[in-house]
Design a protein around this motif. Structure first.
Motif, PDB file in Angstrom:
ATOM      1  N   ALA A  20      -4.518  -0.078 -15.791  1.00 30.94           N
ATOM      2  CA  ALA A  20      -3.207  -1.240 -15.473  1.00 30.94           C
ATOM      3  C   ALA A  20      -2.956  -1.404 -14.080  1.00 30.94           C
ATOM      4  O   ALA A  20      -3.550  -0.566 -13.054  1.00 30.94           O
ATOM      5  CB  ALA A  20      -2.080  -0.450 -16.096  1.00 30.94           C
ATOM      6  N   VAL A  21      -2.138  -2.635 -13.775  1.00 33.79           N
ATOM      7  CA  VAL A  21      -1.941  -3.051 -12.606  1.00 33.79           C
ATOM      8  C   VAL A  21      -0.289  -3.145 -12.503  1.00 33.79           C
ATOM      9  O   VAL A  21       0.164  -4.065 -13.462  1.00 33.79           O
ATOM     10  CB  VAL A  21      -2.633  -3.951 -12.001  1.00 33.79           C
ATOM     11  CG1 VAL A  21      -2.037  -4.674 -10.670  1.00 33.79           C
ATOM     12  CG2 VAL A  21      -4.220  -3.786 -11.876  1.00 33.79           C
ATOM     13  N   SER A  22       0.400  -2.598 -11.762  1.00 37.53           N
ATOM     14  CA  SER A  22       1.691  -2.920 -11.880  1.00 37.53           C
ATOM     15  C   SER A  22       2.135  -4.046 -10.828  1.00 37.53           C
ATOM     16  O   SER A  22       1.486  -4.200  -9.973  1.00 37.53           O
ATOM     17  CB  SER A  22       2.595  -1.579 -11.314  1.00 37.53           C
ATOM     18  OG  SER A  22       2.554  -1.580  -9.977  1.00 37.53           O
ATOM     19  N   ALA A  23       3.210  -4.690 -11.047  1.00 37.10           N
ATOM     20  CA  ALA A  23       3.716  -5.949 -10.443  1.00 37.10           C
ATOM     21  C   ALA A  23       4.004  -5.332  -8.964  1.00 37.10           C
ATOM     22  O   ALA A  23       3.866  -5.973  -7.925  1.00 37.10           O
ATOM     23  CB  ALA A  23       4.710  -6.545 -10.902  1.00 37.10           C
ATOM     24  N   TYR A  24       4.464  -4.160  -8.992  1.00 32.87           N
ATOM     25  CA  TYR A  24       5.049  -3.654  -7.597  1.00 32.87           C
ATOM     26  C   TYR A  24       3.950  -3.368  -6.813  1.00 32.87           C
ATOM     27  O   TYR A  24       3.884  -3.821  -5.510  1.00 32.87           O
ATOM     28  CB  TYR A  24       5.757  -2.108  -8.025  1.00 32.87           C
ATOM     29  CG  TYR A  24       6.403  -1.685  -6.767  1.00 32.87           C
ATOM     30  CD1 TYR A  24       7.495  -2.031  -6.358  1.00 32.87           C
ATOM     31  CD2 TYR A  24       5.403  -0.417  -6.284  1.00 32.87           C
ATOM     32  CE1 TYR A  24       8.140  -1.388  -5.388  1.00 32.87           C
ATOM     33  CE2 TYR A  24       6.005   0.139  -5.225  1.00 32.87           C
ATOM     34  CZ  TYR A  24       7.359  -0.229  -4.700  1.00 32.87           C
ATOM     35  OH  TYR A  24       8.098   0.340  -3.570  1.00 32.87           O
ATOM     36  N   ASP A  25       2.774  -2.666  -7.218  1.00 34.31           N
ATOM     37  CA  ASP A  25       1.588  -2.430  -6.629  1.00 34.31           C
ATOM     38  C   ASP A  25       0.957  -3.561  -6.145  1.00 34.31           C
ATOM     39  O   ASP A  25       0.607  -3.856  -4.885  1.00 34.31           O
ATOM     40  CB  ASP A  25       0.698  -1.456  -7.365  1.00 34.31           C
ATOM     41  CG  ASP A  25       1.156  -0.120  -7.531  1.00 34.31           C
ATOM     42  OD1 ASP A  25       1.898   0.353  -6.690  1.00 34.31           O
ATOM     43  OD2 ASP A  25       0.805   0.540  -8.226  1.00 34.31           O
ATOM     44  N   LEU A  26       0.861  -4.759  -6.950  1.00 38.57           N
ATOM     45  CA  LEU A  26       0.343  -6.226  -6.769  1.00 38.57           C
ATOM     46  C   LEU A  26       0.852  -6.845  -5.576  1.00 38.57           C
ATOM     47  O   LEU A  26       0.330  -7.319  -4.767  1.00 38.57           O
ATOM     48  CB  LEU A  26       0.362  -6.881  -8.136  1.00 38.57           C
ATOM     49  CG  LEU A  26      -0.353  -8.194  -7.971  1.00 38.57           C
ATOM     50  CD1 LEU A  26      -1.873  -7.959  -7.519  1.00 38.57           C
ATOM     51  CD2 LEU A  26      -0.263  -9.075  -9.300  1.00 38.57           C
ATOM     52  N   ILE A  27       2.369  -6.771  -5.692  1.00 41.84           N
ATOM     53  CA  ILE A  27       3.134  -7.422  -4.537  1.00 41.84           C
ATOM     54  C   ILE A  27       2.854  -6.833  -3.312  1.00 41.84           C
ATOM     55  O   ILE A  27       2.733  -7.427  -2.238  1.00 41.84           O
ATOM     56  CB  ILE A  27       4.481  -7.418  -4.975  1.00 41.84           C
ATOM     57  CG1 ILE A  27       4.815  -8.433  -6.193  1.00 41.84           C
ATOM     58  CG2 ILE A  27       5.325  -7.928  -3.628  1.00 41.84           C
ATOM     59  CD1 ILE A  27       6.017  -8.312  -6.612  1.00 41.84           C
ATOM     60  N   LYS A  28       2.900  -5.369  -3.240  1.00 42.47           N
ATOM     61  CA  LYS A  28       2.414  -4.883  -1.765  1.00 42.47           C
ATOM     62  C   LYS A  28       1.106  -4.776  -1.163  1.00 42.47           C
ATOM     63  O   LYS A  28       1.117  -4.963  -0.207  1.00 42.47           O
ATOM     64  CB  LYS A  28       2.945  -3.155  -2.150  1.00 42.47           C
ATOM     65  CG  LYS A  28       4.414  -2.887  -2.352  1.00 42.47           C
ATOM     66  CD  LYS A  28       5.102  -3.264  -1.431  1.00 42.47           C
ATOM     67  CE  LYS A  28       6.535  -2.595  -1.678  1.00 42.47           C
ATOM     68  NZ  LYS A  28       7.588  -2.845  -0.512  1.00 42.47           N
ATOM     69  N   LYS A  29       0.160  -4.986  -2.270  1.00 43.69           N
ATOM     70  CA  LYS A  29      -1.015  -4.644  -1.798  1.00 43.69           C
ATOM     71  C   LYS A  29      -1.863  -6.099  -2.065  1.00 43.69           C
ATOM     72  O   LYS A  29      -3.301  -6.246  -1.733  1.00 43.69           O
ATOM     73  CB  LYS A  29      -1.837  -3.869  -2.475  1.00 43.69           C
ATOM     74  CG  LYS A  29      -1.244  -2.376  -2.341  1.00 43.69           C
ATOM     75  CD  LYS A  29      -1.861  -1.314  -3.324  1.00 43.69           C
ATOM     76  CE  LYS A  29      -1.173   0.066  -2.944  1.00 43.69           C
ATOM     77  NZ  LYS A  29      -1.670   1.134  -3.790  1.00 43.69           N
ATOM     78  N   MET A  30      -1.429  -7.295  -2.478  1.00 39.80           N
ATOM     79  CA  MET A  30      -2.121  -8.374  -2.637  1.00 39.80           C
ATOM     80  C   MET A  30      -2.793  -9.138  -1.626  1.00 39.80           C
ATOM     81  O   MET A  30      -4.009  -9.744  -1.681  1.00 39.80           O
ATOM     82  CB  MET A  30      -1.339  -9.696  -3.462  1.00 39.80           C
ATOM     83  CG  MET A  30      -0.422  -9.933  -2.401  1.00 39.80           C
ATOM     84  SD  MET A  30       0.521 -11.073  -3.916  1.00 39.80           S
ATOM     85  CE  MET A  30      -0.647 -12.437  -4.243  1.00 39.80           C
TER      86      MET A  30
END
Length: 375
Positions: free
Chosen positions: A295-305
């Motif tokens: 899974a990929v969380s939106a939180y991690d995605l925004i921080k690391k995109m």
């Protein structure tokens, strides 16, 4: 510490908004007040800082009857965050945050340092945001400023009245996580009003359920679910007969079969667009055969995109997972271990066939309880 002792609120005309409420909030606790519209939850919270005065009983704040405080001084020492944020539009972000320290007579250097410290604490760059005006910020950024302003004078109590309800799901989850981190760092007492059970379960050390101005039960989330003290609490929490009945409902009967998924080679930009479109907070990753990978969380995605080419780089294993042989009781027990509040359902070949979330689980349980009452 905050103590309510047989507290009530009666308006002119006879309407009893809160009736004979007694409870205690421990220092450093995050207490959630929840209930249907008109239950008295917001009124109860607002009586703490006397925005709404109580008409019967006693409220003690840090050992002292709150009616003996000067109202303005009481409110300056208790942080307050509301849904609409309430920032002054013609003040800069720094000026908004500095307002209460200025009223309390802080010197200019101390205020500047506090503003910079708080912007960093809530995840905003002081150089970029301090001189801006509220209209130049997104809704999530404005709410961060609202939290910073409430913390500016270093209060030991923070009141929050549905602070995240107007935000999109991604921003809401991000701010929930950051508030929990702040709560742990600052050891501050928080009274948090919400109408959303998922949010209550995520945020609360304890949850107080109210209806028609009465406090029906105040307990940990687990105890409310497994030991409801009132029929309405049982319904509101979504407790179902499967907790007691040996004939358990299969998890496949309560799972959502339509699940938003993506392949691991998806770009972060397309993944974020998909998350926003579907209004979800976690994206499940599957291979070409629909086998669950992670899974990929939106939180991690925004921080690391900005630092990744594909979402596979930030994909994490997901636990717990249930099979089609599991029961709804298994889902209830394991939900506390699900950090994102979701449990994928897989078949014997590890293919993803459905999903149970905290919200869908409670909705299903509540729905079943209602059917039993009606029948």
């Amino acid at each position: 510490m905050i103590i309510f002792d047989h507290v009530g609120k009666k308006y002119e005309g006879g309407f009893q908004a809160v009736q004979d409420v007694s409870f205690q909030i421990e220092r450093g606790e995050l207490l959630v007040l929840i209930g249907p519209s008109g239950s008295g939850k917001s009124t109860t919270m607002k009586m703490i800082n006397r925005i709404i005065p109580h008409t019967t009983g006693t409220i003690r704040v840090n050992g002292k009857d709150n009616t003996t405080y000067n109202p303005s001084e009481l409110r300056r020492n208790i942080g307050y965050v509301i849904q609409q944020v309430g920032l002054f539009p013609h003040y800069t972000i720094a000026q908004n945050i500095a307002l209460v320290p200025q009223l309390k007579g802080w010197n200019e250097k101390a205020i500047e340092e506090r503003v910079e410290e708080l912007l960093l604490l809530v995840g905003l760059d002081s150089e970029l945001h301090a001189s801006r005006y509220p209209k130049e910020l997104s809704g999530g950024q404005q709410q961060r400023v609202g939290i910073a302003r409430a913390l500016a004078a270093k209060p030991d109590i923070l009141l929050m009245d549905e602070p995240f309800s107007a935000l999109d799901p991604i921003t809401r989850e991000e701010l929930q996580k950051e508030l929990l981190t702040l709560h742990e760092q600052l050891d501050i007492t928080i009274v948090f009003v919400t109408h959303d059970m998922d949010e209550a379960l995520t945020m609360g050390d304890r949850i107080a359920i109210m209806k028609d101005g009465r406090l029906l039960q105040l307990d940990t989330p687990e105890k409310l679910l497994y030991e409801p003290a009132h029929g309405f609490v049982e319904q509101f929490m979504g407790k179902h007969r499967i907790i007691q009945n040996p004939e358990l409902m299969p998890v496949t009967e309560i799972m959502a079969e339509t699940v938003t998924t993506a392949h691991p080679n998806l770009s972060p930009e397309r993944a974020l667009s998909l998350i926003r479109q579907k209004k979800i907070t976690d994206l499940l990753i599957v291979d070409r055969q629909s086998k669950l990978l992670g899974a990929v969380s939106a939180y991690d995605l925004i921080k690391k995109m900005d630092h990744i080419q594909t979402i596979e780089e930030i994909m994490t294993p997901i636990q717990p997972i249930l099979t089609t042989k599991a029961t709804s009781k298994d889902a209830i027990i394991l939900m506390d271990e699900a950090p994102s509040g979701l449990i994928p359902i897989i078949d014997d070949t590890h293919q993803l066939i459905g999903l149970v979330t905290r919200g869908s689980l409670l909705t299903a349980m509540s729905s079943q309880w209602t059917e039993e009452v009606v029948s």
